[in-house]
Design a protein around this motif. Structure first.
Motif, PDB file in Angstrom:
ATOM      1  N   GLY A  42      13.557  20.953  10.127  1.00 37.00           N
ATOM      2  CA  GLY A  42      12.932  20.253  11.169  1.00 37.00           C
ATOM      3  C   GLY A  42      11.674  21.090  11.877  1.00 37.00           C
ATOM      4  O   GLY A  42      10.903  21.414  11.110  1.00 37.00           O
ATOM      5  N   ASN A  43      11.474  20.878  13.267  1.00 42.93           N
ATOM      6  CA  ASN A  43      10.481  21.727  13.773  1.00 42.93           C
ATOM      7  C   ASN A  43      10.800  23.176  14.268  1.00 42.93           C
ATOM      8  O   ASN A  43      10.199  23.757  14.863  1.00 42.93           O
ATOM      9  CB  ASN A  43      10.036  20.990  15.040  1.00 42.93           C
ATOM     10  CG  ASN A  43      11.117  20.718  16.179  1.00 42.93           C
ATOM     11  OD1 ASN A  43      12.230  21.217  15.849  1.00 42.93           O
ATOM     12  ND2 ASN A  43      10.883  20.004  16.907  1.00 42.93           N
ATOM     13  N   GLY A  44      11.936  23.791  13.476  1.00 46.21           N
ATOM     14  CA  GLY A  44      11.964  25.289  13.547  1.00 46.21           C
ATOM     15  C   GLY A  44      10.830  26.040  12.990  1.00 46.21           C
ATOM     16  O   GLY A  44      10.097  25.601  12.022  1.00 46.21           O
ATOM     17  N   GLY A  45      10.968  27.416  13.081  1.00 45.90           N
ATOM     18  CA  GLY A  45       9.837  28.132  12.588  1.00 45.90           C
ATOM     19  C   GLY A  45       9.942  29.560  13.209  1.00 45.90           C
ATOM     20  O   GLY A  45      10.811  29.956  13.980  1.00 45.90           O
ATOM     21  N   VAL A  46       8.710  30.305  12.941  1.00 43.66           N
ATOM     22  CA  VAL A  46       8.680  31.681  13.257  1.00 43.66           C
ATOM     23  C   VAL A  46       7.572  31.860  14.264  1.00 43.66           C
ATOM     24  O   VAL A  46       6.445  31.038  13.803  1.00 43.66           O
ATOM     25  CB  VAL A  46       9.037  32.798  12.367  1.00 43.66           C
ATOM     26  CG1 VAL A  46      10.309  32.787  11.751  1.00 43.66           C
ATOM     27  CG2 VAL A  46       7.786  32.661  11.091  1.00 43.66           C
ATOM     28  N   SER A  47       7.332  32.753  14.825  1.00 35.86           N
ATOM     29  CA  SER A  47       5.889  33.060  15.858  1.00 35.86           C
ATOM     30  C   SER A  47       5.797  34.613  15.872  1.00 35.86           C
ATOM     31  O   SER A  47       6.740  35.074  16.061  1.00 35.86           O
ATOM     32  CB  SER A  47       5.958  32.276  17.016  1.00 35.86           C
ATOM     33  OG  SER A  47       5.364  32.785  17.995  1.00 35.86           O
ATOM     34  N   GLY A  48       4.768  34.597  15.707  1.00 35.38           N
ATOM     35  CA  GLY A  48       4.270  36.281  15.815  1.00 35.38           C
ATOM     36  C   GLY A  48       4.770  37.342  14.649  1.00 35.38           C
ATOM     37  O   GLY A  48       4.728  38.510  14.629  1.00 35.38           O
ATOM     38  N   TRP A  49       5.000  36.591  13.358  1.00 37.14           N
ATOM     39  CA  TRP A  49       5.364  37.505  12.155  1.00 37.14           C
ATOM     40  C   TRP A  49       4.053  37.645  11.313  1.00 37.14           C
ATOM     41  O   TRP A  49       3.221  36.673  11.289  1.00 37.14           O
ATOM     42  CB  TRP A  49       6.274  36.941  11.426  1.00 37.14           C
ATOM     43  CG  TRP A  49       7.662  37.132  11.841  1.00 37.14           C
ATOM     44  CD1 TRP A  49       8.092  37.632  13.217  1.00 37.14           C
ATOM     45  CD2 TRP A  49       9.081  36.943  11.130  1.00 37.14           C
ATOM     46  NE1 TRP A  49       9.312  37.881  13.317  1.00 37.14           N
ATOM     47  CE2 TRP A  49      10.201  37.284  12.111  1.00 37.14           C
ATOM     48  CE3 TRP A  49       9.246  36.213   9.927  1.00 37.14           C
ATOM     49  CZ2 TRP A  49      11.231  37.204  11.643  1.00 37.14           C
ATOM     50  CZ3 TRP A  49      10.679  36.173   9.615  1.00 37.14           C
ATOM     51  CH2 TRP A  49      11.611  36.705  10.235  1.00 37.14           C
ATOM     52  N   ASP A  50       3.808  38.860  10.848  1.00 32.65           N
ATOM     53  CA  ASP A  50       2.668  38.924  10.094  1.00 32.65           C
ATOM     54  C   ASP A  50       3.065  38.190   8.406  1.00 32.65           C
ATOM     55  O   ASP A  50       4.384  38.118   8.392  1.00 32.65           O
ATOM     56  CB  ASP A  50       2.273  40.239   9.751  1.00 32.65           C
ATOM     57  CG  ASP A  50       3.358  41.277   9.256  1.00 32.65           C
ATOM     58  OD1 ASP A  50       4.310  40.627   8.815  1.00 32.65           O
ATOM     59  OD2 ASP A  50       3.159  42.415   9.402  1.00 32.65           O
ATOM     60  N   PHE A  51       2.144  38.616   7.736  1.00 34.71           N
ATOM     61  CA  PHE A  51       2.583  37.817   6.373  1.00 34.71           C
ATOM     62  C   PHE A  51       3.653  38.455   5.591  1.00 34.71           C
ATOM     63  O   PHE A  51       4.401  37.596   5.046  1.00 34.71           O
ATOM     64  CB  PHE A  51       1.012  37.802   5.352  1.00 34.71           C
ATOM     65  CG  PHE A  51       1.566  37.021   4.141  1.00 34.71           C
ATOM     66  CD1 PHE A  51       1.615  35.848   3.877  1.00 34.71           C
ATOM     67  CD2 PHE A  51       1.528  37.866   2.987  1.00 34.71           C
ATOM     68  CE1 PHE A  51       1.797  35.204   2.826  1.00 34.71           C
ATOM     69  CE2 PHE A  51       1.779  37.309   1.825  1.00 34.71           C
ATOM     70  CZ  PHE A  51       1.901  35.921   1.559  1.00 34.71           C
ATOM     71  N   LYS A  52       3.683  39.895   5.752  1.00 32.57           N
ATOM     72  CA  LYS A  52       4.652  40.473   5.018  1.00 32.57           C
ATOM     73  C   LYS A  52       6.051  40.285   5.478  1.00 32.57           C
ATOM     74  O   LYS A  52       7.063  39.920   4.786  1.00 32.57           O
ATOM     75  CB  LYS A  52       4.423  42.032   5.129  1.00 32.57           C
ATOM     76  CG  LYS A  52       5.465  42.981   4.453  1.00 32.57           C
ATOM     77  CD  LYS A  52       5.495  44.462   4.813  1.00 32.57           C
ATOM     78  CE  LYS A  52       6.722  45.008   4.464  1.00 32.57           C
ATOM     79  NZ  LYS A  52       6.974  46.036   5.517  1.00 32.57           N
ATOM     80  N   ARG A  53       6.248  40.152   6.710  1.00 31.49           N
ATOM     81  CA  ARG A  53       7.699  39.848   7.205  1.00 31.49           C
ATOM     82  C   ARG A  53       8.104  38.331   7.066  1.00 31.49           C
ATOM     83  O   ARG A  53       9.318  38.194   6.624  1.00 31.49           O
ATOM     84  CB  ARG A  53       7.547  39.997   8.914  1.00 31.49           C
ATOM     85  CG  ARG A  53       8.609  39.901   9.496  1.00 31.49           C
ATOM     86  CD  ARG A  53       9.617  41.036   9.872  1.00 31.49           C
ATOM     87  NE  ARG A  53      10.762  40.836  10.174  1.00 31.49           N
ATOM     88  CZ  ARG A  53      11.396  41.012  11.298  1.00 31.49           C
ATOM     89  NH1 ARG A  53      10.767  41.539  12.162  1.00 31.49           N
ATOM     90  NH2 ARG A  53      12.823  40.912  11.343  1.00 31.49           N
TER      91      ARG A  53
END
Ligand SMILES: Nc1nc2c(ncn2[C@@H]2O[C@H](COP(=O)(O)OP(=O)(O)OP(=O)(O)O)[C@@H](O)[C@H]2O)c(=O)[nH]1
Ligand SMILES: *[C@@H]1O[C@H](CO)[C@@H](O)[C@H](O)[C@H]1NC(C)=O
Ligand SMILES: [Mg+2]
Length: 238
Positions: free
Chosen positions: A128-139
């Motif tokens: 759904g509208n889940g996700g991550v915020s503040g992670w760099d590409f590597k993470r």
């Protein structure tokens, strides 16, 4: 009879985050009229988290804030076990205290749980509208990669295996902890694999994971190696 929810907050050096997370839990659960207690398991944080927790106990009351500290850093896995022993709720919510998990999701977890009397509800960054915020590409790459490989090998039919924001029926969590062998990062994943094996029902709710503001992330090469080892172990034994 009103159901009661025990929220486990393991803390290690979270003095800045703890008052905020407790305030937010209080706010979102009070407005939803949910009966709860917060169990804080501090492992002798050198930054004085326990002192902050004691002030919160005074502010919110001993029935809402339960302090169950331990003398030294003994790890997350045993912190949960320690917390559960003192929980008086019908359900247990496990979440990080570093504001990566937003308490506004707890009423959503509860609503989902009651829909089909699920045994476990897991927050998911991948639906759904889940996700991550503040992670760099590597993470992001490491996290997605870990999740993808785990999905491929273990096929647990849970979209977010490595997350740790979850709600459990108390007896279900006790049974799962008794069954799980791994420690550290992979512990959360094993919980889901075992839950499937034991035919527990699992519901998913989208969450946005926000990276911690205070402090460094501990995800390094050695964690990744450990994770892969543990994953292969689970693959071979389940
Ligand atoms: N009681 C206790 N709590 C811990 C221990 N290690 C971590 N925690 C807490 O467990 C939660 C999750 O740990 P984090 O350090 O945020 O782990 P992470 O999210 O994988 O890594 P970060 O990128 O640093 O956020 C936080 O609330 C920590 O304070 C420990 O040994 N004992
Ligand atoms: C889970 O369900 C499957 C399929 O119905 C069954 O074969 C298995 O024995 C069940 N396992 C447990 C632990 O109940
Ligand atoms: Mg964190």
């Amino acid at each position: 009879m009103t159901l009661k929810y025990s929220i486990l907050l393991p803390t290690y050096n979270e003095k800045d985050n703890l008052p905020v997370i407790v305030y937010l839990i209080h706010k979102y659960l009070e407005i939803s009229e949910i009966k709860y207690e917060i169990i804080i398991i501090d492992d002798g944080s050198p930054d004085g988290t326990l002192e902050v927790a004691k002030q919160l106990e005074t502010i919110y009351g001993k029935d809402k804030i339960l302090l169950r500290p331990r003398g030294k850093k003994l790890g997350l896995g045993t912190a949960y076990i320690h917390g559960i022993k003192h929980a008086t709720g019908d359900f247990i919510v496990i979440m990080d205290a570093d504001l990566s998990h937003h308490p506004k999701s707890i009423p959503e977890f509860i609503k989902k749980q009651t829909e089909q009397d699920y045994d476990v509800i897991t927050g998911s960054r991948y639906i759904g509208n889940g996700g991550v915020s503040g992670w760099d590409f590597k993470r992001k790459l490491v996290s997605c990669g870990a999740n993808f490989i785990s999905q491929l090998l273990l096929r647990p039919k849970v979209s977010d295996l490595t997350g740790s924001f979850r709600l459990y029926k108390k007896p279900v969590l006790e049974k799962l902890i008794e069954t799980c062998v791994s420690k550290g990062y992979v512990f959360q994943m094993e919980m889901m694999v075992r839950a499937r094996q034991l035919n527990y029902t699992i519901g998913e709710v989208p969450i946005t994971f926000v990276d911690r503001v205070y402090g460094e992330s501990k995800l390094g090469g050695s964690e990744i190696v450990q994770f892969v080892k543990a994953l292969l172990y689970l693959f071979a034994t389940t």
